[in-house]
Write a protein that holds these residues in place. Structure first.
Motif, PDB file in Angstrom:
ATOM      1  N   LEU A   9       0.893  -1.312   0.108  1.00 22.38           N
ATOM      2  CA  LEU A   9       0.094  -0.036  -0.045  1.00 22.38           C
ATOM      3  C   LEU A   9       0.864   1.425  -0.188  1.00 22.38           C
ATOM      4  CD1 LEU A   9      -2.650  -1.200   2.451  1.00 22.38           C
ATOM      5  CD2 LEU A   9      -3.194  -0.503   0.008  1.00 22.38           C
ATOM      6  N   ARG A  10       1.993   1.206   0.805  1.00 24.04           N
ATOM      7  CA  ARG A  10       2.862   2.470   0.708  1.00 24.04           C
ATOM      8  C   ARG A  10       3.410   2.534  -0.609  1.00 24.04           C
ATOM      9  NH1 ARG A  10       5.069  -0.403   5.301  1.00 24.04           N
ATOM     10  NH2 ARG A  10       4.038   0.136   7.108  1.00 24.04           N
ATOM     11  N   THR A  11       3.909   1.498  -1.398  1.00 17.58           N
ATOM     12  CA  THR A  11       4.327   1.638  -2.720  1.00 17.58           C
ATOM     13  C   THR A  11       3.541   2.070  -3.470  1.00 17.58           C
ATOM     14  OG1 THR A  11       5.828  -0.449  -2.334  1.00 17.58           O
ATOM     15  CG2 THR A  11       5.451   0.023  -4.447  1.00 17.58           C
ATOM     16  N   PHE A  12       1.960   1.557  -3.381  1.00 16.77           N
ATOM     17  CA  PHE A  12       0.954   2.004  -4.446  1.00 16.77           C
ATOM     18  C   PHE A  12       0.920   3.592  -4.413  1.00 16.77           C
ATOM     19  CE2 PHE A  12      -3.321   2.834  -5.741  1.00 16.77           C
ATOM     20  CZ  PHE A  12      -3.508   2.054  -6.777  1.00 16.77           C
ATOM     21  N   ALA A  13       0.661   4.061  -3.173  1.00 19.12           N
ATOM     22  CA  ALA A  13       0.708   5.668  -2.977  1.00 19.12           C
ATOM     23  C   ALA A  13       1.631   6.483  -3.232  1.00 19.12           C
ATOM     24  CB  ALA A  13       0.484   5.888  -1.634  1.00 19.12           C
ATOM     25  N   SER A  14       3.027   5.696  -3.217  1.00 19.02           N
ATOM     26  CA  SER A  14       4.126   6.348  -3.604  1.00 19.02           C
ATOM     27  C   SER A  14       4.079   6.593  -5.372  1.00 19.02           C
ATOM     28  CB  SER A  14       5.384   5.640  -3.167  1.00 19.02           C
ATOM     29  OG  SER A  14       6.598   6.329  -3.627  1.00 19.02           O
ATOM     30  N   VAL A  15       3.711   5.356  -5.876  1.00 14.11           N
ATOM     31  CA  VAL A  15       3.636   5.446  -7.283  1.00 14.11           C
ATOM     32  C   VAL A  15       2.633   6.575  -7.899  1.00 14.11           C
ATOM     33  CG1 VAL A  15       2.895   4.220  -9.464  1.00 14.11           C
ATOM     34  CG2 VAL A  15       4.383   2.951  -7.753  1.00 14.11           C
ATOM     35  N   VAL A  16       1.478   6.547  -7.215  1.00 12.95           N
ATOM     36  CA  VAL A  16       0.649   7.578  -7.586  1.00 12.95           C
ATOM     37  C   VAL A  16       1.132   8.932  -7.370  1.00 12.95           C
ATOM     38  CG1 VAL A  16      -1.565   8.504  -7.434  1.00 12.95           C
ATOM     39  CG2 VAL A  16      -1.234   6.085  -7.308  1.00 12.95           C
ATOM     40  N   ILE A  39       3.054  -3.937  -7.254  1.00 13.14           N
ATOM     41  CA  ILE A  39       1.935  -3.506  -7.929  1.00 13.14           C
ATOM     42  C   ILE A  39       1.181  -4.660  -8.652  1.00 13.14           C
ATOM     43  CG2 ILE A  39       1.083  -1.818  -9.463  1.00 13.14           C
ATOM     44  CD1 ILE A  39       1.950  -0.494  -7.131  1.00 13.14           C
ATOM     45  N   LYS A  40       1.744  -5.595  -9.408  1.00 13.77           N
ATOM     46  CA  LYS A  40       1.480  -6.555 -10.005  1.00 13.77           C
ATOM     47  C   LYS A  40       0.773  -7.443  -8.760  1.00 13.77           C
ATOM     48  CE  LYS A  40       4.278  -6.603 -14.091  1.00 13.77           C
ATOM     49  NZ  LYS A  40       5.455  -7.504 -14.839  1.00 13.77           N
ATOM     50  N   ALA A  41       1.281  -7.681  -7.765  1.00 18.94           N
ATOM     51  CA  ALA A  41       0.866  -8.444  -6.677  1.00 18.94           C
ATOM     52  C   ALA A  41      -0.488  -7.976  -6.131  1.00 18.94           C
ATOM     53  CB  ALA A  41       2.078  -8.512  -5.606  1.00 18.94           C
ATOM     54  N   MET A  42      -0.441  -6.636  -5.819  1.00 19.30           N
ATOM     55  CA  MET A  42      -1.862  -6.050  -5.482  1.00 19.30           C
ATOM     56  C   MET A  42      -2.777  -6.185  -6.615  1.00 19.30           C
ATOM     57  SD  MET A  42      -0.454  -2.422  -3.836  1.00 19.30           S
ATOM     58  CE  MET A  42      -1.997  -1.913  -3.228  1.00 19.30           C
ATOM     59  N   GLU A  43      -2.547  -6.134  -7.966  1.00 18.41           N
ATOM     60  CA  GLU A  43      -3.611  -6.235  -9.102  1.00 18.41           C
ATOM     61  C   GLU A  43      -4.097  -7.808  -8.914  1.00 18.41           C
ATOM     62  OE1 GLU A  43      -2.592  -2.440 -11.890  1.00 18.41           O
ATOM     63  OE2 GLU A  43      -1.388  -4.408 -12.230  1.00 18.41           O
ATOM     64  N   GLN A  44      -3.297  -8.715  -8.731  1.00 22.19           N
ATOM     65  CA  GLN A  44      -3.378 -10.046  -8.847  1.00 22.19           C
ATOM     66  C   GLN A  44      -4.452 -10.270  -7.427  1.00 22.19           C
ATOM     67  OE1 GLN A  44       0.073 -12.187  -8.548  1.00 22.19           O
ATOM     68  NE2 GLN A  44       0.483 -11.993 -10.743  1.00 22.19           N
ATOM     69  N   THR A  45      -3.969  -9.617  -6.540  1.00 17.87           N
ATOM     70  CA  THR A  45      -5.354  -9.830  -5.095  1.00 17.87           C
ATOM     71  C   THR A  45      -6.434  -9.091  -5.251  1.00 17.87           C
ATOM     72  OG1 THR A  45      -3.207  -9.657  -3.611  1.00 17.87           O
ATOM     73  CG2 THR A  45      -5.047  -9.162  -2.731  1.00 17.87           C
ATOM     74  N   ALA A  46      -6.407  -8.227  -6.182  1.00 20.21           N
ATOM     75  CA  ALA A  46      -7.738  -7.275  -6.109  1.00 20.21           C
ATOM     76  C   ALA A  46      -8.284  -7.987  -7.517  1.00 20.21           C
ATOM     77  CB  ALA A  46      -7.361  -5.934  -6.772  1.00 20.21           C
ATOM     78  N   GLY A  47      -7.808  -8.697  -8.090  1.00 24.18           N
ATOM     79  CA  GLY A  47      -8.492  -9.223  -9.585  1.00 24.18           C
ATOM     80  C   GLY A  47      -8.890  -8.305 -10.634  1.00 24.18           C
ATOM     81  N   GLN A  48      -8.054  -7.134 -10.498  1.00 26.43           N
ATOM     82  CA  GLN A  48      -8.170  -6.091 -11.405  1.00 26.43           C
ATOM     83  C   GLN A  48      -7.164  -5.250 -11.610  1.00 26.43           C
ATOM     84  OE1 GLN A  48     -11.751  -3.759 -10.407  1.00 26.43           O
ATOM     85  NE2 GLN A  48     -11.685  -4.916  -8.635  1.00 26.43           N
TER      86      GLN A  48
END
Length: 296
Positions: A9-16, A39-48
């Motif tokens: 989540l910290r990485t996601f906010a940093s990228v944005v 980010i890819k791991a997060m997208e796999q977790t979210a399924g989108q």
């Protein structure tokens, strides 16, 4: 239930916030490959898909929800560190806010100045028209907003602040040139106007209330509060100015009201994330106190 790792989540906010994977990697002191994998791991977790790989990157609708979660987590971590005495001045990430230009130029900074310097809070202020600021709350881009929208955004609380009072004004020379007999319907329809930017709807609403039509006269766009007022003083057009920016000029005759004695009040509200946070609580108290002194 979807579960994201806090590091991701910290990485996601940093990228944005950084706009690119490489820039986020530099800020986090990791490789761009590590950022991409998270980010890819997060997208796999979210399924989108959560991020559009544009330049700069942009969160998708689902990504906006995740961004809000990431920033809420960061705020809670900062609050916890502050309560434990672990925060030094400037050590926390800026709290993102959206404020309309006139509030920023007249009263809002008094609220920030009233906060204790020892708290170490910093802020990133986005400037947006008060009628459009709630979109940034919905997207998770900001944590709080000064807005003219009284209906609470989902996940937010709302409190009324008061009204910012405006006067429709022009220079005497402008009045002599364009409105020699006052703001009659025919003359007002042709008189040039000063607009803040293309999202500024204040003059348009005022004109519609007075005439029932749309502005078709020449329009100047000047996106700076001080220069906006200066342009009006110089006679480029008529405009609505906050009372704080025009009462002295009305008193000394360097500005004239188009419709004397008929001010326009714009009701303002404070919307913030409905999240228990000492930082947001203290900020809210300071904003309400500053608004009570400055607004109608």
């Amino acid at each position: 239930m979807v579960h994201f790792q806090s590091e991701h989540l910290r990485t996601f906010a940093s990228v944005v916030e950084a706009g690119t994977f490489d820039a986020a990697a530099g800020a986090l002191h990791v490789t761009a490959s590590a950022v991409s994998q998270r980010i890819k791991a997060m997208e796999q977790t979210a399924g989108q898909v959560l991020l559009r790989r544009t330049t700069p990157v942009q969160p998708t609708a689902a990504g906006e929800t995740v961004l809000r979660l990431a920033r809420q987590l960061r705020l809670l971590e900062q609050d916890t560190a502050a309560e434990l005495g672990m925060n030094g001045l400037g050590s926390s990430a800026p709290i993102p806010l959206v404020v309309n230009a006139d509030s920023l130029a007249t009263w809002f900074l008094e609220a920030l100045a009233a906060l204790s310097p020892e708290a170490g809070y910093t802020f990133e202020i986005l400037r947006e028209d008060e009628a459009h600021s709630t979109a940034l709350l919905r997207s998770g881009a900001v944590m709080a907003a000064v807005t003219s929208t009284p209906d609470a955004v989902q996940g937010c609380s709302v409190v009324p602040l008061g009204a910012l009072r405006y006067r429709a004004v022009a220079s005497p020379g402008f009045m002599d040139r364009w409105l020699p007999d006052g703001a009659t319907s025919e003359a007002f329809d042709l008189a040039p106007v000063v607009q803040f930017d293309r999202s500024d709807s204040l003059q348009d609403r005022f004109f519609r209330e007075r005439t029932g039509g749309k502005i078709t006269a020449p329009q100047h766009y000047i996106p700076d509060p001080a220069e906006f007022a200066h342009a009006t003083l110089l006679g480029l057009g008529w405009a609505l100015l906050p009372e704080q920016h025009c009462l002295e000029n009305l008193a000394d005759g360097t500005l004239v009201e188009l419709f004397p004695g008929t001010p326009t009040d714009v009701a303002l509200y404070w919307q913030r994330w409905k999240l228990h946070s000492p930082a947001l609580d203290q900020l809210t108290d300071a904003v309400r106190a500053a608004a009570a002194k400055a607004l109608r």
